[in-house]
Design a protein around this motif. Sequence first.
Motif, PDB file in Angstrom:
ATOM      1  N   VAL A  34      15.072  10.331 -20.270  1.00 39.20           N
ATOM      2  CA  VAL A  34      13.882  11.002 -20.886  1.00 39.20           C
ATOM      3  C   VAL A  34      14.579  12.382 -21.547  1.00 39.20           C
ATOM      4  N   SER A  35      13.847  12.366 -22.891  1.00 46.19           N
ATOM      5  CA  SER A  35      14.328  13.565 -23.513  1.00 46.19           C
ATOM      6  C   SER A  35      13.962  14.813 -22.919  1.00 46.19           C
ATOM      7  N   PRO A  36      14.763  15.982 -23.367  1.00 50.18           N
ATOM      8  CA  PRO A  36      14.575  17.364 -22.566  1.00 50.18           C
ATOM      9  C   PRO A  36      13.038  17.771 -22.782  1.00 50.18           C
ATOM     10  N   ASP A  37      12.364  17.318 -23.910  1.00 45.69           N
ATOM     11  CA  ASP A  37      10.960  17.754 -23.933  1.00 45.69           C
ATOM     12  C   ASP A  37       9.887  16.868 -23.581  1.00 45.69           C
ATOM     13  N   GLU A  38      10.364  15.715 -22.811  1.00 46.86           N
ATOM     14  CA  GLU A  38       9.622  14.688 -22.174  1.00 46.86           C
ATOM     15  C   GLU A  38       8.632  13.989 -23.064  1.00 46.86           C
ATOM     16  N   THR A  39       8.808  13.740 -24.429  1.00 41.35           N
ATOM     17  CA  THR A  39       8.184  12.952 -25.125  1.00 41.35           C
ATOM     18  C   THR A  39       8.719  11.855 -25.469  1.00 41.35           C
ATOM     19  N   LEU A  40      10.003  11.578 -25.447  1.00 43.32           N
ATOM     20  CA  LEU A  40      10.708  10.331 -25.823  1.00 43.32           C
ATOM     21  C   LEU A  40      11.564   9.803 -24.575  1.00 43.32           C
ATOM     22  N   VAL A  41      11.693   8.502 -24.864  1.00 46.34           N
ATOM     23  CA  VAL A  41      12.689   8.050 -23.765  1.00 46.34           C
ATOM     24  C   VAL A  41      13.817   7.051 -24.754  1.00 46.34           C
ATOM     25  N   ALA A  42      15.045   7.228 -24.332  1.00 46.42           N
ATOM     26  CA  ALA A  42      16.186   6.462 -24.989  1.00 46.42           C
ATOM     27  C   ALA A  42      16.491   5.562 -23.825  1.00 46.42           C
ATOM     28  N   TYR A  43      16.706   4.305 -24.165  1.00 48.17           N
ATOM     29  CA  TYR A  43      17.224   3.220 -23.332  1.00 48.17           C
ATOM     30  C   TYR A  43      18.163   2.157 -24.173  1.00 48.17           C
ATOM     31  N   THR A  44      18.924   1.411 -23.343  1.00 46.28           N
ATOM     32  CA  THR A  44      19.543   0.072 -23.828  1.00 46.28           C
ATOM     33  C   THR A  44      18.948  -0.955 -23.659  1.00 46.28           C
ATOM     34  N   ARG A  45      18.523  -1.684 -24.864  1.00 42.61           N
ATOM     35  CA  ARG A  45      18.136  -3.088 -24.403  1.00 42.61           C
ATOM     36  C   ARG A  45      19.197  -4.065 -24.450  1.00 42.61           C
ATOM     37  N   LEU A  46      19.193  -5.026 -23.843  1.00 46.85           N
ATOM     38  CA  LEU A  46      20.356  -6.248 -23.609  1.00 46.85           C
ATOM     39  C   LEU A  46      19.669  -7.538 -24.333  1.00 46.85           C
ATOM     40  N   ASP A  47      20.180  -7.952 -25.508  1.00 45.38           N
ATOM     41  CA  ASP A  47      19.632  -9.404 -25.896  1.00 45.38           C
ATOM     42  C   ASP A  47      20.628 -10.094 -25.324  1.00 45.38           C
ATOM     43  N   VAL A  48      20.237 -11.349 -24.505  1.00 43.17           N
ATOM     44  CA  VAL A  48      21.086 -12.277 -24.100  1.00 43.17           C
ATOM     45  C   VAL A  48      20.642 -13.612 -24.552  1.00 43.17           C
ATOM     46  N   THR A  49      21.905 -14.304 -25.332  1.00 40.16           N
ATOM     47  CA  THR A  49      21.590 -15.364 -26.058  1.00 40.16           C
ATOM     48  C   THR A  49      22.647 -16.379 -25.438  1.00 40.16           C
ATOM     49  N   TYR A  50      22.282 -17.743 -25.603  1.00 46.34           N
ATOM     50  CA  TYR A  50      23.044 -18.623 -25.312  1.00 46.34           C
ATOM     51  C   TYR A  50      23.197 -19.408 -26.368  1.00 46.34           C
ATOM     52  N   PRO A  51      24.376 -19.295 -27.102  1.00 42.63           N
ATOM     53  CA  PRO A  51      24.611 -20.019 -28.274  1.00 42.63           C
ATOM     54  C   PRO A  51      25.055 -21.676 -28.015  1.00 42.63           C
ATOM     55  N   ARG A  52      24.701 -22.471 -29.141  1.00 48.53           N
ATOM     56  CA  ARG A  52      24.471 -23.785 -28.853  1.00 48.53           C
ATOM     57  C   ARG A  52      26.104 -24.175 -28.473  1.00 48.53           C
ATOM     58  N   GLY A  53      26.177 -24.883 -27.280  1.00 52.06           N
ATOM     59  CA  GLY A  53      27.521 -25.347 -26.961  1.00 52.06           C
ATOM     60  C   GLY A  53      28.359 -24.407 -25.955  1.00 52.06           C
ATOM     61  N   ALA A  54      27.868 -23.043 -25.954  1.00 52.66           N
ATOM     62  CA  ALA A  54      28.481 -21.984 -24.957  1.00 52.66           C
ATOM     63  C   ALA A  54      28.316 -22.319 -23.593  1.00 52.66           C
ATOM     64  N   LEU A  55      29.275 -21.934 -22.763  1.00 52.85           N
ATOM     65  CA  LEU A  55      29.289 -21.933 -21.235  1.00 52.85           C
ATOM     66  C   LEU A  55      28.858 -20.603 -20.856  1.00 52.85           C
ATOM     67  N   ALA A  56      29.026 -19.491 -21.355  1.00 53.28           N
ATOM     68  CA  ALA A  56      28.697 -18.406 -20.889  1.00 53.28           C
ATOM     69  C   ALA A  56      27.628 -17.741 -22.120  1.00 53.28           C
TER      70      ALA A  56
END
Length: 129
Positions: A34-56
């Motif tokens: 949360v920002s010091p003035d409590e108006t914004l929030v910063a976070y990390t979004r994780l996009d998880v994809t499974y490419p075709r043929g990938a095992l992980a």
Amino acid sequence: RQARRIDLASQYRDKAAPGQPAPSAYRFARQAFVSPDETLVAYTRLDVTYPRGALAPVLRPIAVIARISGAGKADLATGFRAVGWLDNNTVLLRLDGTAAAGLYACDLTTARKRLLARGANLTFDGIVP
């Protein structure tokens, strides 16, 4: 402080592809700051994809900024993780896994990133409010 739930998972209803144990893509967030003035929030979004043929799966972090009120959100930087705030208009970001790995300050008014410290797998104590 007032906290609101940021629900990204309900927006995506992917079904598993044939031969894959899970849907082809997931999006989720973790550790919001949360920002010091409590108006914004910063976070990390994780996009998880499974490419075709990938095992992980492949993880792709994206630093995101949102209004505490839920009025809007925007992606700040692909490949970066949000790690805190310097002031009301400056978000701290961490970049890993590249030659430019390090700690960056991102000015929200200009969207410019400035390198503060370079190095892989950096740990920072005492900078996150």
